[in-house]
Design a protein around this motif. Structure first.
Motif, short mmCIF file in Angstrom:
data_model
loop_
_atom_site.label_atom_id
_atom_site.label_comp_id
_atom_site.label_asym_id
_atom_site.label_seq_id
_atom_site.Cartn_x
_atom_site.Cartn_y
_atom_site.Cartn_z
N ASN A 146 45.19 48.11 25.34
CA ASN A 146 46.15 49.16 24.99
C ASN A 146 46.65 49.81 26.27
O ASN A 146 46.07 50.77 26.77
CB ASN A 146 45.51 50.20 24.07
CG ASN A 146 46.53 51.20 23.54
OD1 ASN A 146 47.73 51.02 23.69
ND2 ASN A 146 46.05 52.27 22.93
N ASN A 164 51.82 46.70 27.51
CA ASN A 164 50.59 45.95 27.80
C ASN A 164 50.77 44.99 28.99
O ASN A 164 50.29 43.85 28.97
CB ASN A 164 50.11 45.18 26.57
CG ASN A 164 49.37 46.08 25.59
OD1 ASN A 164 48.64 46.99 26.00
ND2 ASN A 164 49.56 45.85 24.31
N ALA A 173 45.55 43.47 20.60
CA ALA A 173 46.24 44.50 21.36
C ALA A 173 46.91 45.50 20.43
O ALA A 173 47.29 45.17 19.31
CB ALA A 173 47.28 43.87 22.28
N ASN A 223 50.67 41.05 25.18
CA ASN A 223 50.49 41.17 26.62
C ASN A 223 51.76 40.74 27.34
O ASN A 223 52.34 39.71 27.01
CB ASN A 223 49.31 40.28 27.07
CG ASN A 223 48.91 40.54 28.51
OD1 ASN A 223 49.58 40.09 29.42
ND2 ASN A 223 47.81 41.25 28.70
#
Length: 253
Positions: free
Chosen positions: A18, A23, A53, A59
């Motif tokens: 996080n 991210n 996530a 990401n």
């Protein structure tokens, strides 16, 4: 906090990234991911890991702005070492790792997912390795575990992305579900693994890694060597400056 780790009563450890807004992990963030996976390996109470996530996407790779705002090569070297450590920790985790991918998964995100054992994704998830746009090389090793060879090369050279639904046909993504169902889908398959004998599963993970046709750690390290060459030539710095300027102006990552 960038990375949190929670061990559930059923033996499923949920590791969550996080790092708002997208991210894109700092050097420390990559090492934090590695530490969380290493902790899971060492803890015999952990039967399986779900890597997930919070936020817009899974990401966005390394934090380019951190790299460009750091004097010298300290951030570049740190990012390379951090990514290597994180990818290695996922691959060598003593228990299976289930990646639950939401939204974008690019660059370093592909490194994490490509080294995972099982991948589930949300309907809006997509994957890409835009490294050539930033004058870097890497994660081709891991993209090659998600798509066939010629598709990997097409994605790599063009910096295109590919939707998660297209990866189901290759068998690299187990299933695609609505985003609100993503964690439940990951926990479901993780629960099937957690119900098995942990000693057997840990032995199976080691055995399967041992018969992999490619050593992912050496393969990725080979890629990183070309990134260092491009940086010494000055190409990478120019492209990262352009990228950082674009993201500042347009807000994209």
């Amino acid at each position: 906090m960038t990375v949190t780790s929670e061990l559930r009563p059923d033996g499923i450890r949920v590791v969550t990234m996080n790092a708002p807004p997208v991210n894109a992990l700092t050097v420390q963030g990559w090492f934090d991911v590695a530490a969380a996976l290493d902790e899971a390996s060492a803890d015999m109470a952990t039967k399986v890991v779900v890597l997930r996530a919070e936020g817009k996407g899974f990401n966005a790779g390394v934090d380019i702005k951190e790299m460009q705002n750091t004097t010298g090569f300290e951030a570049l070297l740190g990012a390379n070492r951090g990514c290597f450590a994180a990818f290695k920790a996922v691959y060598e985790c003593s228990v299976p790792v289930v990646a639950a991918v939401n939204g974008f998964c690019v660059g370093g995100g592909v490194g994490l997912v490509g080294n995972a054992d099982i991948v589930v994704a949300s309907e809006d998830a997509y994957f890409g390795v835009p490294e050539v746009n930033q004058g870097a090389l890497g994660a081709a090793t891991h993209m090659a575990r998600l798509v066939p060879q010629h598709m990997m090369r097409t994605l790599y050279f063009t910096a295109r992305t590919i939707p998660a639904k297209d990866l189901v046909q290759f068998g690299s993504v187990l299933e695609v579900v609505p985003r609100e169902d993503l964690l439940d889908a990951a926990l479901k398959v993780a629960g099937e693994i957690a119900a098995k004998n942990t000693k057997v599963i840990r032995a199976a993970k080691e055995a399967l890694n041992g018969i992999d046709p490619i050593d992912v750690n050496k393969s990725y390290r080979w890629e990183q060597g070309f990134t260092f060459e491009l940086n010494l030539m000055g190409v990478s710095d120019e492209l990262r400056d352009d990228f950082a300027g674009t993201t500042k102006a347009g807000g994209a990552q």
